[in-house]
Design a protein around this motif. Structure first.
Motif, PDB file in Angstrom:
ATOM      1  N   VAL A 153       0.866  -1.187   0.000  1.00 35.97           N
ATOM      2  CA  VAL A 153       0.000   0.000   0.000  1.00 35.97           C
ATOM      3  C   VAL A 153       0.899   1.232   0.000  1.00 35.97           C
ATOM      4  CG1 VAL A 153      -1.865   1.222   1.172  1.00 35.97           C
ATOM      5  CG2 VAL A 153      -1.692  -1.277   1.373  1.00 35.97           C
ATOM      6  N   ALA A 154       0.627   2.199  -0.876  1.00 37.70           N
ATOM      7  CA  ALA A 154       1.433   3.424  -0.934  1.00 37.70           C
ATOM      8  C   ALA A 154       0.540   4.651  -0.862  1.00 37.70           C
ATOM      9  CB  ALA A 154       2.256   3.444  -2.220  1.00 37.70           C
ATOM     10  N   ASN A 155       1.056   5.675  -0.201  1.00 38.73           N
ATOM     11  CA  ASN A 155       0.318   6.939  -0.036  1.00 38.73           C
ATOM     12  C   ASN A 155       1.120   8.054  -0.693  1.00 38.73           C
ATOM     13  OD1 ASN A 155      -1.594   8.786   0.857  1.00 38.73           O
ATOM     14  ND2 ASN A 155      -0.597   9.082   2.829  1.00 38.73           N
ATOM     15  N   TYR A 156       0.545   8.689  -1.716  1.00 32.42           N
ATOM     16  CA  TYR A 156       1.243   9.745  -2.445  1.00 32.42           C
ATOM     17  C   TYR A 156       0.487  11.066  -2.296  1.00 32.42           C
ATOM     18  CZ  TYR A 156       3.404   5.648  -4.638  1.00 32.42           C
ATOM     19  OH  TYR A 156       4.058   4.462  -4.851  1.00 32.42           O
ATOM     20  N   VAL A 157       1.079  11.995  -1.567  1.00 31.67           N
ATOM     21  CA  VAL A 157       0.442  13.299  -1.350  1.00 31.67           C
ATOM     22  C   VAL A 157       1.464  14.412  -1.563  1.00 31.67           C
ATOM     23  CG1 VAL A 157      -1.239  12.372   0.290  1.00 31.67           C
ATOM     24  CG2 VAL A 157       0.917  13.301   1.150  1.00 31.67           C
ATOM     25  N   GLY A 158       0.966  15.608  -1.791  1.00 23.50           N
ATOM     26  CA  GLY A 158       1.839  16.759  -1.936  1.00 23.50           C
ATOM     27  C   GLY A 158       2.591  17.051  -0.637  1.00 23.50           C
ATOM     28  N   GLY A 159       3.722  17.728  -0.769  1.00 21.46           N
ATOM     29  CA  GLY A 159       4.494  18.064   0.431  1.00 21.46           C
ATOM     30  C   GLY A 159       5.435  16.955   0.865  1.00 21.46           C
ATOM     31  N   THR A 160       5.485  15.855   0.087  1.00 19.63           N
ATOM     32  CA  THR A 160       6.396  14.753   0.397  1.00 19.63           C
ATOM     33  C   THR A 160       7.460  14.658  -0.697  1.00 19.63           C
ATOM     34  OG1 THR A 160       4.849  13.207  -0.674  1.00 19.63           O
ATOM     35  CG2 THR A 160       4.691  13.428   1.708  1.00 19.63           C
ATOM     36  N   ASP A 161       8.484  13.830  -0.479  1.00 23.51           N
ATOM     37  CA  ASP A 161       9.630  13.739  -1.379  1.00 23.51           C
ATOM     38  C   ASP A 161       9.269  12.973  -2.656  1.00 23.51           C
ATOM     39  OD1 ASP A 161      12.069  13.350  -2.621  1.00 23.51           O
ATOM     40  OD2 ASP A 161      13.160  13.055  -0.748  1.00 23.51           O
ATOM     41  N   LYS A 162       9.016  13.711  -3.713  1.00 19.52           N
ATOM     42  CA  LYS A 162       8.588  13.115  -4.981  1.00 19.52           C
ATOM     43  C   LYS A 162       9.713  12.291  -5.620  1.00 19.52           C
ATOM     44  CE  LYS A 162       7.174  14.544  -9.603  1.00 19.52           C
ATOM     45  NZ  LYS A 162       6.887  15.724 -10.458  1.00 19.52           N
ATOM     46  N   GLU A 163      10.945  12.811  -5.578  1.00 20.39           N
ATOM     47  CA  GLU A 163      12.077  12.104  -6.193  1.00 20.39           C
ATOM     48  C   GLU A 163      12.295  10.744  -5.538  1.00 20.39           C
ATOM     49  OE1 GLU A 163      13.634  13.126  -8.886  1.00 20.39           O
ATOM     50  OE2 GLU A 163      12.306  14.882  -8.912  1.00 20.39           O
ATOM     51  N   ARG A 164      12.184  10.715  -4.237  1.00 17.99           N
ATOM     52  CA  ARG A 164      12.358   9.455  -3.497  1.00 17.99           C
ATOM     53  C   ARG A 164      11.264   8.449  -3.888  1.00 17.99           C
ATOM     54  NH1 ARG A 164      12.544   9.013   3.108  1.00 17.99           N
ATOM     55  NH2 ARG A 164      12.942   6.784   3.234  1.00 17.99           N
ATOM     56  N   GLN A 165      10.033   8.968  -4.040  1.00 19.48           N
ATOM     57  CA  GLN A 165       8.916   8.100  -4.437  1.00 19.48           C
ATOM     58  C   GLN A 165       9.151   7.525  -5.834  1.00 19.48           C
ATOM     59  OE1 GLN A 165       5.708  10.888  -3.992  1.00 19.48           O
ATOM     60  NE2 GLN A 165       5.457  10.501  -1.796  1.00 19.48           N
ATOM     61  N   MET A 166       9.648   8.345  -6.728  1.00 16.71           N
ATOM     62  CA  MET A 166       9.910   7.896  -8.103  1.00 16.71           C
ATOM     63  C   MET A 166      11.008   6.831  -8.132  1.00 16.71           C
ATOM     64  SD  MET A 166       9.610  11.511 -10.174  1.00 16.71           S
ATOM     65  CE  MET A 166      10.212  10.836 -11.705  1.00 16.71           C
ATOM     66  N   GLU A 167      12.026   7.022  -7.313  1.00 16.78           N
ATOM     67  CA  GLU A 167      13.122   6.067  -7.241  1.00 16.78           C
ATOM     68  C   GLU A 167      12.636   4.708  -6.753  1.00 16.78           C
ATOM     69  OE1 GLU A 167      16.815   5.036  -8.216  1.00 16.78           O
ATOM     70  OE2 GLU A 167      16.032   7.087  -8.440  1.00 16.78           O
ATOM     71  N   LYS A 168      11.767   4.749  -5.746  1.00 18.03           N
ATOM     72  CA  LYS A 168      11.232   3.512  -5.181  1.00 18.03           C
ATOM     73  C   LYS A 168      10.333   2.782  -6.193  1.00 18.03           C
ATOM     74  CE  LYS A 168       9.181   1.814  -0.898  1.00 18.03           C
ATOM     75  NZ  LYS A 168       8.539   2.181   0.386  1.00 18.03           N
ATOM     76  N   LEU A 169       9.602   3.558  -6.994  1.00 19.23           N
ATOM     77  CA  LEU A 169       8.682   2.972  -7.974  1.00 19.23           C
ATOM     78  C   LEU A 169       9.416   2.270  -9.121  1.00 19.23           C
ATOM     79  CD1 LEU A 169       5.985   5.788  -8.060  1.00 19.23           C
ATOM     80  CD2 LEU A 169       5.551   3.392  -7.475  1.00 19.23           C
ATOM     81  N   LYS A 170      10.688   2.603  -9.316  1.00 14.40           N
ATOM     82  CA  LYS A 170      11.478   1.926 -10.361  1.00 14.40           C
ATOM     83  C   LYS A 170      11.619   0.440 -10.057  1.00 14.40           C
ATOM     84  CE  LYS A 170      14.345   5.841 -11.813  1.00 14.40           C
ATOM     85  NZ  LYS A 170      15.740   6.392 -11.798  1.00 14.40           N
ATOM     86  N   ASN A 171      11.666   0.124  -8.748  1.00 14.86           N
ATOM     87  CA  ASN A 171      11.891  -1.256  -8.326  1.00 14.86           C
ATOM     88  C   ASN A 171      10.597  -2.043  -8.149  1.00 14.86           C
ATOM     89  OD1 ASN A 171      14.695  -0.696  -8.133  1.00 14.86           O
ATOM     90  ND2 ASN A 171      14.354   0.224  -6.126  1.00 14.86           N
ATOM     91  N   GLN A 172       9.550  -1.330  -7.693  1.00 19.04           N
ATOM     92  CA  GLN A 172       8.326  -2.063  -7.353  1.00 19.04           C
ATOM     93  C   GLN A 172       7.109  -1.145  -7.376  1.00 19.04           C
ATOM     94  OE1 GLN A 172       8.142  -3.807  -3.326  1.00 19.04           O
ATOM     95  NE2 GLN A 172       8.224  -5.809  -4.330  1.00 19.04           N
ATOM     96  N   GLN A 173       6.020  -1.654  -7.943  1.00 19.10           N
ATOM     97  CA  GLN A 173       4.754  -0.918  -7.953  1.00 19.10           C
ATOM     98  C   GLN A 173       3.889  -1.392  -6.778  1.00 19.10           C
ATOM     99  OE1 GLN A 173       3.542   1.488 -10.482  1.00 19.10           O
ATOM    100  NE2 GLN A 173       5.755   1.531 -10.829  1.00 19.10           N
ATOM    101  N   PRO A 174       3.123  -0.493  -6.177  1.00 17.31           N
ATOM    102  CA  PRO A 174       2.233  -0.917  -5.098  1.00 17.31           C
ATOM    103  C   PRO A 174       0.995  -1.616  -5.651  1.00 17.31           C
ATOM    104  CG  PRO A 174       1.974   1.423  -5.502  1.00 17.31           C
ATOM    105  CD  PRO A 174       3.064   0.956  -6.417  1.00 17.31           C
TER     106      PRO A 174
END
Length: 448
Positions: A103-124
């Motif tokens: 389960v992943a939570n994507y909201v404004g005000g959080t680290d977008k680059e870090r989220q993108m990096e994590k998504l390269k390896n695995q989708q929620p």
């Protein structure tokens, strides 16, 4: 009585419900869970606190296949706080799943680059978030939602009000044509209808009318502010009631700042929540409130719709919202899960129409006044009107008598009118008694 077992949910979901002491479904859950299980699209109209989060989570999570390494469910929420609330509920259920579902939570005000990096390896498996951030990640080709078979739009009317419908439209446009869409909203504004028509073909539309518009566990009080200092009155109400946790609602950011600053000067530790406070600061304040570092919160309606604060014992409406739907959301912050709560609404004569409109909706107020630092029962603000209505009304014959006398009223005329009313009523009672006696005689004859 219906139980969650009757829906045929997986054992691990039932264990999750057992952990949070959910045994019997709410009205909206009982009606809509079977519909969602059947795969139909739904427009659900229900008030806050009705249990709609678990209404969509339970049947949709029941269909998630952990072995499929792809996004299967997308949930949008109009505010970071509401997204976090849904995320917390989802994670609480997901932790019982074997194999694990992500389960992943994507909201404004959080680290977008870090989220993108994590998504390269695995989708929620399940995506939750605010429309803007979800759309950003999909446009960057980092988040791949095209595999999802269900989309939930929570608080759709608030999504529209906050200007996020265009983003939700673009998100929906990236999903498969055969999509189960669930739209939950307190109201269905006219401007929302074209969007619903675009993506939903013959959805099940269910409006859940609450048995009572406010929870029966809430004491709903009304206090006149005529001739009083409103800030001082709010302070008194907060300090005499010994609240466990109190939220004071105001209509504007300026009023929240003004009232919050006043209460702080009186020595109260007060948290302020409104749209001008940065997301990071708001998150910090919310954490402090949940940890009971603050006993008092002054907020705009953002807190009523987008923030879930547990353990609220008192709600004070320093002002009545012009959008009466918000009144229900505000008061619904207390008296939850069977706990008792107190809701106090302040009003002055200019608010009389708003109070009347709330009463027409089914809201029942109990008038109170502050005397010697104690809240005591007060007079009904409509007592004069009710007294006039309770007087004997003139029938058409007597109205005619009155109309004939316009300017030159003879001495004793008023007494004659009063005597005529009494005589008319006496004759009416006499006739009723006579009819009653006749009926009783007939019944006796039938008996013998």
């Amino acid at each position: 009585m219906t139980t969650f077992e009757q829906f045929g949910l997986q054992a691990m979901i039932l264990k999750a419900l057992e952990e949070i002491n959910f045994t019997n479904p709410t009205q909206v859950q009982e009606k809509l869970i079977p519909v969602i299980q059947s795969g139909k699209s739904v427009v659900g109209k229900s008030q806050t606190g009705s249990g709609k989060t678990h209404t969509f989570l339970l049947p949709l999570m029941d269909k998630v296949v952990a072995e499929k390494d792809e996004v299967q469910l997308v949930i949008t929420a109009p505010s970071r706080e509401l997204a976090q609330q849904i995320y917390n509920a989802t994670v609480q259920i997901a932790k019982f799943f074997t194999p694990v579902i992500r389960v992943a939570n994507y909201v404004g005000g959080t680290d977008k680059e870090r989220q993108m990096e994590k998504l390269k390896n695995q989708q929620p498996h399940i995506v939750i978030g605010t429309p803007g951030r979800i759309l950003d990640l999909t446009n960057e080709n980092a988040l791949k939602i095209h595999t999802a078979n269900a989309l939930v739009i929570d608080e759709a009317d608030m999504t529209l009000d906050m200007g996020f419908l265009a983003e939700v439209d673009q998100i929906a446009g990236q999903l498969p044509e055969k999509l189960q869409m669930l739209v939950f909203s307190a109201t269905i504004p006219e401007k929302l209808r074209p969007f619903l028509k675009k993506y939903m073909e013959n959805p099940v539309i269910e409006e859940i009318q609450p048995k009572t518009i406010l929870s029966e566990t809430i004491d709903n009080w009304l206090i006149s502010t005529k001739g009083q200092d409103k800030n001082a009155l709010v302070y008194k109400l907060l300090t005499i009631g010994q609240p466990y946790l109190a939220i004071v609602f105001a209509n504007t950011k300026t009023r929240v700042d003004e009232l919050g600053d006043y209460l702080r000067k009186q020595g109260l530790k007060v948290a302020k929540i409104h749209g001008d406070i940065t997301p990071r600061e708001r998150k910090r304040v919310m954490r402090q409130v949940q940890n009971l570092e603050f006993q008092y919160v002054v907020a705009t309606d953002l807190a009523a719709r987008g923030i879930d604060i547990e353990g609220v014992s008192h709600v004070i409406n320093a002002e009545i919202p012009t959008d009466l739907e918000f009144f229900i959301h505000r008061v619904g912050r207390t008296g939850r899960n069977g706990m008792s709560g107190v809701a106090i609404t302040l009003f002055d004569p200019s608010d009389d129409r708003l109070v009347s409109d709330l009463e027409k909706l089914g809201v029942e107020f109990h008038p109170k006044t502050l005397q010697n630092d104690e809240l005591v029962d007060s007079f009904d603000r409509n007592r004069r009107l009710k007294r006039e209505k309770s007087r004997d009304e003139l029938d058409t014959e007597l109205i005619g008598m009155v109309k004939k006398k316009k300017k030159n009223i003879k001495p004793g005329y008023k007494k004659k009118i009063e005597w005529a009313i009494k005589e008319k009523n006496r004759q009416k009672r006499k006739t009723e008694r006579r009819q009653d006696l006749r009926q009783k005689r007939k019944e006796r004859k039938r008996t013998y």
